[in-house]
Design a protein around this motif. Structure first.
Motif, mmCIF file in Angstrom:
data_model
loop_
_atom_site.group_PDB
_atom_site.id
_atom_site.type_symbol
_atom_site.label_atom_id
_atom_site.label_comp_id
_atom_site.label_asym_id
_atom_site.label_seq_id
_atom_site.Cartn_x
_atom_site.Cartn_y
_atom_site.Cartn_z
ATOM 1 N N GLU A 111 -5.700 1.455 0.950
ATOM 2 C CA GLU A 111 -6.017 0.390 0.703
ATOM 3 C C GLU A 111 -4.866 -0.606 -0.146
ATOM 4 O OE1 GLU A 111 -7.204 1.566 -4.481
ATOM 5 O OE2 GLU A 111 -8.741 1.003 -3.052
ATOM 6 N N TYR A 112 -5.297 -2.086 0.410
ATOM 7 C CA TYR A 112 -3.697 -2.624 -0.417
ATOM 8 C C TYR A 112 -4.299 -3.455 -1.405
ATOM 9 C CZ TYR A 112 -3.257 -3.337 4.629
ATOM 10 O OH TYR A 112 -2.606 -2.968 6.188
ATOM 11 N N ARG A 125 0.898 -1.158 0.357
ATOM 12 C CA ARG A 125 -0.037 -0.167 0.200
ATOM 13 C C ARG A 125 0.896 1.357 0.316
ATOM 14 N NH1 ARG A 125 -2.160 0.498 5.847
ATOM 15 N NH2 ARG A 125 -0.012 0.584 7.513
#
Length: 433
Positions: free
Chosen positions: A79-80, A65
């Motif tokens: 967000e990943y 991220r």
């Protein structure tokens, strides 16, 4: 022979272990941004192209991220992104939040939930959109400063200057406080409060090396100080500033620029100093060839000085409301500390050198009141963005805080005067009885 085989086996195992587990971050994975830095406006977004390559088989299947070093300046989506293969390429969204500089780095989340931060990061610069009112503000300050120096040249009374310079103890003390005490104090105070915030430290130092403000003459009259000494000190301060401002900025100020890894804008500062000479010479020329106009301009010197200060405080506040978002306890302490400490120390220095009270008052006021308009003009003219905007908050803070102790002293004088008058009336009534 067996020993040789044994040593070779041990060496091979060590090399193999180091090869698998001793890789540096750069050898395990690499982050590449298409642009080394991005400049965006506040409340606007920009796309940044990112590529990640994995060189260690054990990292496959990890996720990553983006992280902003200073989220109050710039943000990225929280967000990943999963890495299924050995590389990933795509665009990420960067949003500008507030003025300043920050970095966007990649955080790699390993399978054991440990993380590593990329050594390659992207520099983000967030600036303001220039509005018409910003140009009006900068132009207005430049115009008022020019008019102030024209009036100053027209009001320059060489006979008064010569008279006081015959016994230059007072002006010498004033020069010491103005050109030595104030710059050193602004540097030391800035280091104590803003050692990690170069922009604020620079703004405080530029304020400290600016010449004395014209409002010092007005306050000297109001508080019943030595107005002639005040005028001479203002004259010397403004003339000396042509040499002392660049001297301090290019010497002691250089250490601040070095701390912040900034380049000193030699050409802009030199241009600024020269630009003040022109209106001064125009004023002197008016005094010599148009004496009637010079007398009118002399009367306007104090009003224009007062207007400049009021204008800076009000217009800068209204135009740049973002300044109050930058206000912190350090900025308030800097705004209070620089003029207030200078008042006290200058008074003490003058007292130690056996000056009378009205001279001490004039020296303290003259040394403590800086021409914040000059400081703002110099910062806006010399520095690029966002430094030009960020540094402005300090001279505005100083301008707001500077009159407070003088106004309180005025109230004290008024209360004492009323008490003396009441006591005098009481004594007269007692005598009549």
């Amino acid at each position: 022979m067996r020993k040789s085989v044994f040593y070779f086996t041990i060496f091979f195992l060590i090399v193999n272990v180091v090869g698998q587990h001793g890789l540096t971050d750069q050898e395990k994975w690499k982050v590449s941004f298409s642009d080394l830095n991005i400049t965006i406006h506040m409340d606007e977004e920009a796309q940044s192209k990112l590529k990640i390559n994995l060189f260690d088989e054990q990292l496959k299947g990890s996720k990553f991220r983006l992280k902003s070093e200073k989220t109050h300046i710039s943000t990225v989506p929280d967000e990943y992104i999963h890495l299924n293969g050995s590389s990933w390429e795509g665009y990420v969204l960067v949003k500008g939040v507030f003025l300043g500089k920050t970095k966007i780095c990649v955080e790699l989340i390993l399978s054991n939930n440990q993380s590593e931060i990329s050594s390659n990061c992207q520099d983000i610069i967030v600036i303001r959109k220039m509005r018409i009112i910003d140009h009006v503000f900068t132009g207005s300050v430049a115009l008022l400063v020019s008019l102030l120096y024209i009036n100053f040249g027209a009001a320059l009374d060489l006979s008064v200057l010569k008279g006081i310079l015959k016994k230059p103890v007072g002006p010498a003390i004033g020069c010491f406080c103005q050109f030595i005490l104030m710059p050193v104090m602004s540097y030391a105070l800035g280091y104590a409060l803003f050692a990690t915030d170069i922009n604020m430290w620079l703004g405080l130092f530029f304020t400290g090396v600016s010449p004395g403000g014209g409002a010092s003459n007005m306050w000297t009259v109001i508080l019943k100080g030595n107005i002639n000494l005040s005028i001479v000190m203002t004259t010397i301060s403004n003339l000396g500033a042509f040499a002392m401002m660049p001297l301090w900025i290019f010497t002691l100020g250089k250490t601040i620029f070095d701390y912040g890894d900034l380049k000193i804008p030699y050409d802009r500062i030199a241009t600024f100093a020269v630009s003040l000479v022109v209106p001064l010479l125009i004023g002197i020329g008016i005094q010599k060839f148009l004496p009637r106009i010079a007398r009118v301009l002399s009367r306007l010197l104090r009003p224009i000085s007062a207007i400049l200060i009021i204008f800076i405080i009000i217009f800068a506040t209204v135009t740049n409301l973002y300044l109050f978002e930058l206000f912190s306890w350090q900025i308030v302490v800097a705004g209070l500390g620089l003029p207030w400490l200078t008042y006290c120390l200058s008074w003490c220095v003058a007292k130690l050198l056996k000056q009378n009270d009205i001279d001490c008052l004039a020296i303290a006021i003259e040394a403590g009141i800086q021409n914040t308009g000059i400081a703002i003009f110099m910062l806006r003219f010399s520095l690029g963005q966002p430094e030009a905007d960020l540094t402005t908050v300090i001279p505005v803070s100083v301008a707001i805080m500077t009159p407070i102790p003088l106004f309180l002293l005025y109230l004290v004088q008024k209360v004492r005067s009323c008490r003396r008058n009441a006591k005098g009336l009481q004594e007269i009534e007692n005598d009549n009885e």
